[in-house]
Motif scaffolding. Structure first.
Motif, mmCIF file in Angstrom:
data_model
loop_
_atom_site.group_PDB
_atom_site.id
_atom_site.type_symbol
_atom_site.label_atom_id
_atom_site.label_comp_id
_atom_site.label_asym_id
_atom_site.label_seq_id
_atom_site.Cartn_x
_atom_site.Cartn_y
_atom_site.Cartn_z
ATOM 1 N N THR A 1 68.298 -0.580 1.520
ATOM 2 C CA THR A 1 67.912 -0.754 0.117
ATOM 3 C C THR A 1 68.770 -1.802 -0.568
ATOM 4 O O THR A 1 68.334 -2.412 -1.535
ATOM 5 C CB THR A 1 68.009 0.569 -0.650
ATOM 6 N N ASP A 2 69.996 -2.011 -0.075
ATOM 7 C CA ASP A 2 70.864 -3.019 -0.678
ATOM 8 C C ASP A 2 70.389 -4.432 -0.340
ATOM 9 O O ASP A 2 70.640 -5.378 -1.085
ATOM 10 C CB ASP A 2 72.308 -2.837 -0.211
ATOM 11 N N SER B 1 72.461 4.059 6.688
ATOM 12 C CA SER B 1 71.532 3.008 7.111
ATOM 13 C C SER B 1 70.447 2.805 6.055
ATOM 14 O O SER B 1 70.023 1.670 5.803
ATOM 15 C CB SER B 1 70.922 3.340 8.471
ATOM 16 N N LYS B 2 69.976 3.877 5.434
ATOM 17 C CA LYS B 2 68.995 3.729 4.350
ATOM 18 C C LYS B 2 69.605 3.000 3.171
ATOM 19 O O LYS B 2 68.951 2.200 2.519
ATOM 20 C CB LYS B 2 68.501 5.105 3.906
ATOM 21 N N GLN B 3 70.886 3.280 2.897
ATOM 22 C CA GLN B 3 71.559 2.630 1.773
ATOM 23 C C GLN B 3 71.693 1.145 2.035
ATOM 24 O O GLN B 3 71.469 0.334 1.143
ATOM 25 C CB GLN B 3 72.959 3.261 1.567
ATOM 26 N N THR B 4 72.039 0.760 3.246
ATOM 27 C CA THR B 4 72.171 -0.669 3.543
ATOM 28 C C THR B 4 70.813 -1.367 3.540
ATOM 29 O O THR B 4 70.733 -2.542 3.181
ATOM 30 C CB THR B 4 72.859 -0.878 4.920
#
Length: 111
Positions: free
Chosen positions: A109-110, A104-107
């Protein structure tokens, strides 16, 4: 005379381990026999290995196979107790939560 000399030499060569004839045969590996199976779809072999090593077991005693049909199969020196299996299942759940949080953090930041 040459045949007896040849036979003696052959026996001598077979007696010395490094020169033994037909030494290219490798021993058959022991068949894998699972003592425990973790069908949890979030089961992680590294989490399982880390748990067992933290409990004081040797890495050589742990053999893990993964399969699509059975999940993770463990060949161990003994079957795991219910308490150990429950602790491992909790670790799998914690690892699943960490991965979801990281995804969820990766999405975020994307975007």
């Amino acid at each position: 005379m040459p045949s007896s000399t040849q036979g003696t030499l052959s026996r001598l060569i077979n007696f010395i381990p490094g020169l033994r004839r037909f030494s290219h045969n490798m021993p058959e590996p022991k068949p894998f026999k699972a003592t425990d199976v973790f069908p949890n779809r979030y089961a992680d072999a590294e989490v399982l290995r880390r748990y067992l090593i933290d409990k004081g077991y040797k890495d050589e005693d742990i053999v893990i196979q993964s399969s699509n049909d059975h999940g993770i199969e463990l060949q161990f020196i003994r079957p795991l107790t219910k308490k150990e299996r429950d602790e491992i299942s909790n670790l799998f759940d914690e690892e699943k939560k960490k991965r979801r949080k990281a995804q969820s953090k990766q999405t975020e930041t994307d975007d």
